[in-house]
Design a protein around this motif. Structure first.
Motif, PDB file in Angstrom:
ATOM      1  N   PHE A 454       0.798  -1.225   0.000  1.00  0.00           N
ATOM      2  CA  PHE A 454       0.000   0.000   0.000  1.00  0.00           C
ATOM      3  C   PHE A 454       0.833   1.279   0.000  1.00  0.00           C
ATOM      4  CE2 PHE A 454      -3.133  -3.019   1.786  1.00  0.00           C
ATOM      5  CZ  PHE A 454      -4.113  -2.843   0.809  1.00  0.00           C
ATOM      6  N   PHE A 455       1.997   1.243   0.614  1.00  0.00           N
ATOM      7  CA  PHE A 455       2.654   2.527   0.897  1.00  0.00           C
ATOM      8  C   PHE A 455       4.003   2.775   0.226  1.00  0.00           C
ATOM      9  CE2 PHE A 455      -0.235   1.930   4.504  1.00  0.00           C
ATOM     10  CZ  PHE A 455      -0.984   3.098   4.352  1.00  0.00           C
ATOM     11  N   LEU A 456       4.611   1.766  -0.341  1.00  0.00           N
ATOM     12  CA  LEU A 456       5.914   2.055  -0.948  1.00  0.00           C
ATOM     13  C   LEU A 456       5.790   2.239  -2.456  1.00  0.00           C
ATOM     14  CD1 LEU A 456       9.022   2.294  -0.263  1.00  0.00           C
ATOM     15  CD2 LEU A 456       9.207   0.072  -1.398  1.00  0.00           C
ATOM     16  N   LEU A 469       9.287  13.369  -7.193  1.00  0.00           N
ATOM     17  CA  LEU A 469       8.123  13.274  -8.092  1.00  0.00           C
ATOM     18  C   LEU A 469       7.337  11.990  -7.862  1.00  0.00           C
ATOM     19  CD1 LEU A 469      10.031  14.445 -11.269  1.00  0.00           C
ATOM     20  CD2 LEU A 469       8.426  15.772  -9.899  1.00  0.00           C
ATOM     21  N   VAL A 470       8.054  10.952  -7.501  1.00  0.00           N
ATOM     22  CA  VAL A 470       7.391   9.680  -7.233  1.00  0.00           C
ATOM     23  C   VAL A 470       6.494   9.798  -6.001  1.00  0.00           C
ATOM     24  CG1 VAL A 470       7.817   7.273  -6.584  1.00  0.00           C
ATOM     25  CG2 VAL A 470       9.270   8.388  -8.284  1.00  0.00           C
ATOM     26  N   TRP A 471       7.028  10.457  -4.994  1.00  0.00           N
ATOM     27  CA  TRP A 471       6.227  10.664  -3.777  1.00  0.00           C
ATOM     28  C   TRP A 471       5.009  11.524  -4.085  1.00  0.00           C
ATOM     29  CZ3 TRP A 471       7.236   7.424  -0.143  1.00  0.00           C
ATOM     30  CH2 TRP A 471       8.540   6.970   0.066  1.00  0.00           C
ATOM     31  N   LYS A 472       5.251  12.544  -4.885  1.00  0.00           N
ATOM     32  CA  LYS A 472       4.171  13.473  -5.229  1.00  0.00           C
ATOM     33  C   LYS A 472       3.017  12.736  -5.925  1.00  0.00           C
ATOM     34  CE  LYS A 472       2.152  17.385  -5.771  1.00  0.00           C
ATOM     35  NZ  LYS A 472       1.306  17.762  -4.632  1.00  0.00           N
ATOM     36  N   GLN A 473       3.358  11.731  -6.725  1.00  0.00           N
ATOM     37  CA  GLN A 473       2.312  11.027  -7.468  1.00  0.00           C
ATOM     38  C   GLN A 473       1.632   9.906  -6.672  1.00  0.00           C
ATOM     39  OE1 GLN A 473       4.542   9.724 -10.867  1.00  0.00           O
ATOM     40  NE2 GLN A 473       4.590  11.768 -11.778  1.00  0.00           N
ATOM     41  N   HIS A 474       2.146   9.620  -5.477  1.00  0.00           N
ATOM     42  CA  HIS A 474       1.612   8.484  -4.719  1.00  0.00           C
ATOM     43  C   HIS A 474       0.233   8.803  -4.130  1.00  0.00           C
ATOM     44  CE1 HIS A 474       1.405   5.569  -1.306  1.00  0.00           C
ATOM     45  NE2 HIS A 474       1.976   4.777  -2.197  1.00  0.00           N
ATOM     46  N   TRP A 475      -0.669   7.813  -4.146  1.00  0.00           N
ATOM     47  CA  TRP A 475      -2.055   8.065  -3.685  1.00  0.00           C
ATOM     48  C   TRP A 475      -2.125   8.573  -2.257  1.00  0.00           C
ATOM     49  CZ3 TRP A 475      -4.405   5.631   0.491  1.00  0.00           C
ATOM     50  CH2 TRP A 475      -3.720   4.532   1.025  1.00  0.00           C
ATOM     51  N   PHE A 476      -1.229   8.110  -1.396  1.00  0.00           N
ATOM     52  CA  PHE A 476      -1.317   8.516   0.010  1.00  0.00           C
ATOM     53  C   PHE A 476      -0.328   9.635   0.335  1.00  0.00           C
ATOM     54  CE2 PHE A 476      -0.034   8.128   4.477  1.00  0.00           C
ATOM     55  CZ  PHE A 476      -1.270   8.275   5.094  1.00  0.00           C
ATOM     56  N   GLY A 478       1.262  11.680  -1.601  1.00  0.00           N
ATOM     57  CA  GLY A 478       1.219  12.874  -2.451  1.00  0.00           C
ATOM     58  C   GLY A 478       0.752  14.117  -1.717  1.00  0.00           C
ATOM     59  N   LYS A 479      -0.180  13.933  -0.799  1.00  0.00           N
ATOM     60  CA  LYS A 479      -0.748  15.127  -0.159  1.00  0.00           C
ATOM     61  C   LYS A 479       0.197  15.802   0.835  1.00  0.00           C
ATOM     62  CE  LYS A 479      -3.591  12.335   3.055  1.00  0.00           C
ATOM     63  NZ  LYS A 479      -3.552  11.001   2.398  1.00  0.00           N
ATOM     64  N   PHE A 480       1.287  15.128   1.167  1.00  0.00           N
ATOM     65  CA  PHE A 480       2.250  15.753   2.071  1.00  0.00           C
ATOM     66  C   PHE A 480       3.171  16.726   1.343  1.00  0.00           C
ATOM     67  CE2 PHE A 480       0.921  12.045   4.363  1.00  0.00           C
ATOM     68  CZ  PHE A 480       0.997  12.406   5.700  1.00  0.00           C
ATOM     69  N   ILE A 481       3.180  16.620   0.030  1.00  0.00           N
ATOM     70  CA  ILE A 481       4.153  17.402  -0.731  1.00  0.00           C
ATOM     71  C   ILE A 481       3.431  18.442  -1.594  1.00  0.00           C
ATOM     72  CG2 ILE A 481       5.947  17.252  -2.508  1.00  0.00           C
ATOM     73  CD1 ILE A 481       6.253  14.264  -1.342  1.00  0.00           C
ATOM     74  N   ALA A 482       3.752  19.711  -1.356  1.00  0.00           N
ATOM     75  CA  ALA A 482       3.116  20.787  -2.119  1.00  0.00           C
ATOM     76  C   ALA A 482       3.849  20.984  -3.440  1.00  0.00           C
ATOM     77  CB  ALA A 482       3.151  22.072  -1.310  1.00  0.00           C
ATOM     78  N   ASP A 483       3.159  21.575  -4.414  1.00  0.00           N
ATOM     79  CA  ASP A 483       3.807  21.818  -5.714  1.00  0.00           C
ATOM     80  C   ASP A 483       5.068  22.664  -5.553  1.00  0.00           C
ATOM     81  OD1 ASP A 483       1.924  20.328  -6.974  1.00  0.00           O
ATOM     82  OD2 ASP A 483       0.650  22.042  -7.506  1.00  0.00           O
ATOM     83  N   GLU A 484       5.032  23.614  -4.601  1.00  0.00           N
ATOM     84  CA  GLU A 484       6.208  24.498  -4.425  1.00  0.00           C
ATOM     85  C   GLU A 484       7.415  23.730  -3.896  1.00  0.00           C
ATOM     86  OE1 GLU A 484       2.823  25.029  -3.768  1.00  0.00           O
ATOM     87  OE2 GLU A 484       3.188  25.806  -1.747  1.00  0.00           O
ATOM     88  N   ASP A 485       7.201  22.554  -3.367  1.00  0.00           N
ATOM     89  CA  ASP A 485       8.331  21.793  -2.821  1.00  0.00           C
ATOM     90  C   ASP A 485       9.157  21.130  -3.907  1.00  0.00           C
ATOM     91  OD1 ASP A 485       7.526  22.424  -0.275  1.00  0.00           O
ATOM     92  OD2 ASP A 485       6.277  20.639  -0.074  1.00  0.00           O
ATOM     93  N   ILE A 486       8.660  21.195  -5.130  1.00  0.00           N
ATOM     94  CA  ILE A 486       9.342  20.475  -6.208  1.00  0.00           C
ATOM     95  C   ILE A 486      10.156  21.433  -7.070  1.00  0.00           C
ATOM     96  CG2 ILE A 486       8.979  19.040  -8.250  1.00  0.00           C
ATOM     97  CD1 ILE A 486       6.569  17.897  -6.857  1.00  0.00           C
ATOM     98  N   HIS A 487      11.468  21.177  -7.114  1.00  0.00           N
ATOM     99  CA  HIS A 487      12.334  22.096  -7.851  1.00  0.00           C
ATOM    100  C   HIS A 487      13.078  21.438  -8.987  1.00  0.00           C
ATOM    101  CE1 HIS A 487      11.513  24.996  -4.735  1.00  0.00           C
ATOM    102  NE2 HIS A 487      11.788  24.057  -3.841  1.00  0.00           N
TER     103      HIS A 487
END
Ligand code: BGC
Length: 498
Positions: A454-456, A469-476, A478-487
């Motif tokens: 479920f989580f990895l 980016l992988v974390w950002k796309q994850h169903w669970f 993803g919500k911890f990472i804001a768009d501004e966090d991605i550089h």
């Protein structure tokens, strides 16, 4: 991939040797009569006098496990110091410190005349391992090209298994040395992997990521071109720049790592090593001779069985080396988990049927005993291509640069802490939980396998500085990472969706 990077990774992997050698050597040494008689006479006397009928409680002595465990506490604490060295002065220096400290520890241990020297030596070994395990996996993951990161990183685990196996063989030989100094050879020979690692660390180049993090932009670019074997490295270099810019804004990685946006990685840095130890693997690695004696093999046979599990451990690692970047981390985790569970249930049941809950000694027939060994091997093989290598690979590749070093020390500490706990309580647990111990670890394997499912997220083939980016796309997560966090650069998106 260039031969330069291959060579660098092979040399760096040798850092796994010291860890493996130690895992493999302690169990055998603490079951040598001459060693016990000299340093732990009361344990020795107790063992000689022990004629208890229970097969489960035969070797129940905490003192015996204290020697094994002191190292893990030292490793746990030193990995935090290593985190700073690795970040501020580079991965290479940490490896060198690791090798040299381990060397000092092996000399003191080989020459030990009292328990104090024994413990002091072990603490130094522990510090060496703390530094090595903190820096080597990160080094490998940064040097490797994304598509081969798994394969190259698992060189570390391969060297761990080679170290364990070599140590098992050496114990096998030294146990029969007449005159009672065999244990000195076993402990002193730890100097060999320590020298290999130290020499390696001296000649290795530092990673481009670390060079850039420490402000050496030109050197970083040149190194990246060199290890990738091409001048066309702009995309990767841009990501490194973005990552190191981000790293510069972080004053203290320790308070930073607690921020919401790092929650997914922090969770993995803690849970992956925790789960790795809760597979129960080190019950086999530390106590194979004791365990095999307990289930009715004679002294010689039990050492031989330890050698068999050692061989399986080495060769099964190649399965993950060959498949990890094609099948991915998740597939290996899930398959390995299923296989471990089945073999644990079988082993627990076979032992339970024979000894019941009373642990009354009954002779095991050769055939029965061989089936138990067979399933222990099936279990070790599964670990060796799943949680073994991935327990080091995955944490080393999921952190963004600014907290990578801190994250890796958390992984090392959690790993050492639970290795320590298992080493401490196994003999007691076997005595109380009996064959249920195998079901206990099997239960944990169910939990960890579901967790992975479920989580990895899958990280194969994704460049290390783009894992966010992988974390950002994850169903669970993803919500911890804001768009501004991605550089990381635009091109990154096409890489992950491929
Ligand atoms: C684990 C060790 C274990 C070894 C067995 C490593 O990945 O961290 O605790 O003894 O694998 O091969």
């Amino acid at each position: 991939m260039t031969s330069f990077v291959l060579l660098a990774c092979i040399m760096a992997s040798s850092g796994g040797l010291i860890f493996g050698y130690d895992i493999g050597i302690s169990g055998g040494v603490t079951s040598m009569d001459s060693f016990l008689e000299k340093f732990f006479p009361s344990v020795y006397a107790q063992q000689q006098a022990d004629s208890s009928a229970s097969q489960y409680c035969k070797f129940d002595s905490e003192l015996l496990t204290l020697f094994t465990s002191s190292l893990y506490v030292a490793a746990l604490l030193s990995s935090f110091a290593a985190s700073r060295v690795t970040r501020v002065s580079g991965r290479k220096l940490s490896m060198l410190i690791g090798g040299m400290t381990f060397l000092a520890g092996s000399a003191i241990n080989g020459a030990a005349v009292n328990v104090f020297m024994l413990i002091l030596g072990r603490v130094l070994l522990g510090i060496g391992i703390g530094f090595a395990n903190q820096s080597v996996p990160v080094y490998l993951s940064e040097m490797a090209p994304a598509k081969m990161r798994g394969t190259l990183n698992i060189g570390f685990q391969l060297m761990i298994t080679v170290g364990i196996f070599a140590a098992n063989l050496i114990n096998y030989g030294t146990a029969s040395i007449k005159g009672g100094w065999g244990w000195r050879v076993s402990l002193g020979l730890a100097a060999v992997p320590a020298i290999i690692m130290s020499v390696g660390a001296l000649v290795l180049p530092d990673t481009p990521n670390s060079l850039l993090e420490r402000g050496f932009a030109e050197e970083a670019k040149k190194m990246l071109q060199k290890i990738r074997g091409t001048d066309d490295i702009q995309e990767e270099y841009d990501d490194l720049i973005a990552a190191s810019e981000e790293a510069k804004t972080v004053k203290s990685p320790w308070s930073n790592i607690l921020q919401n946006k790092y929650r997914p990685q922090l969770t993995m840095a803690i849970l992956i090593p925790f789960f790795q130890q809760l597979t129960g693997i080190n019950v086999i690695m530390f106590y194979a001779p004791v365990l095999f004696k307990t289930i009715g093999f004679g002294g010689e046979a039990s050492l031989a069985s330890a050698v068999i599990t050692g061989i399986v451990n080495v060769f099964a690692t190649f399965v993950s080396i060959a498949t990890v970047d094609r099948l991915g981390r998740r597939a290996l985790f899930l398959q390995g988990g299923a296989q471990m569970l089945i073999s644990q249930v079988v082993v627990g049941t076979l032992i339970g049927l024979k000894f019941g809950t009373s642990g009354e000694a009954t002779e095991l027939s050769k055939g029965y005993a061989s089936i138990i060994v067979l399933f222990i091997c099936v279990y070790v093989a599964a670990f060796a291509w799943s949680w073994g290598p991935l327990g080091w690979l995955v944490p080393s590749e999921i952190f963004p640069l600014e907290i990578r070093s801190a994250g890796q020390s958390i992984t090392v500490s959690v790993n050492m802490f639970f290795t320590f706990i298992i080493a401490q309580v196994f003999l007691l647990a076997l005595c109380h939980m009996k064959f249920g111990l195998f079901y206990f670890f099997g239960g944990w394997v169910v939990i960890m396998t579901a967790f992975i499912y479920f989580f990895l997220p899958e990280t194969k083939n994704v460049p290390i500085e783009e894992i966010i980016l992988v974390w950002k796309q994850h169903w669970f997560w993803g919500k911890f990472i804001a768009d501004e966090d991605i550089h990381v650069g635009e091109h990154a998106f096409k890489n992950t969706s491929a």
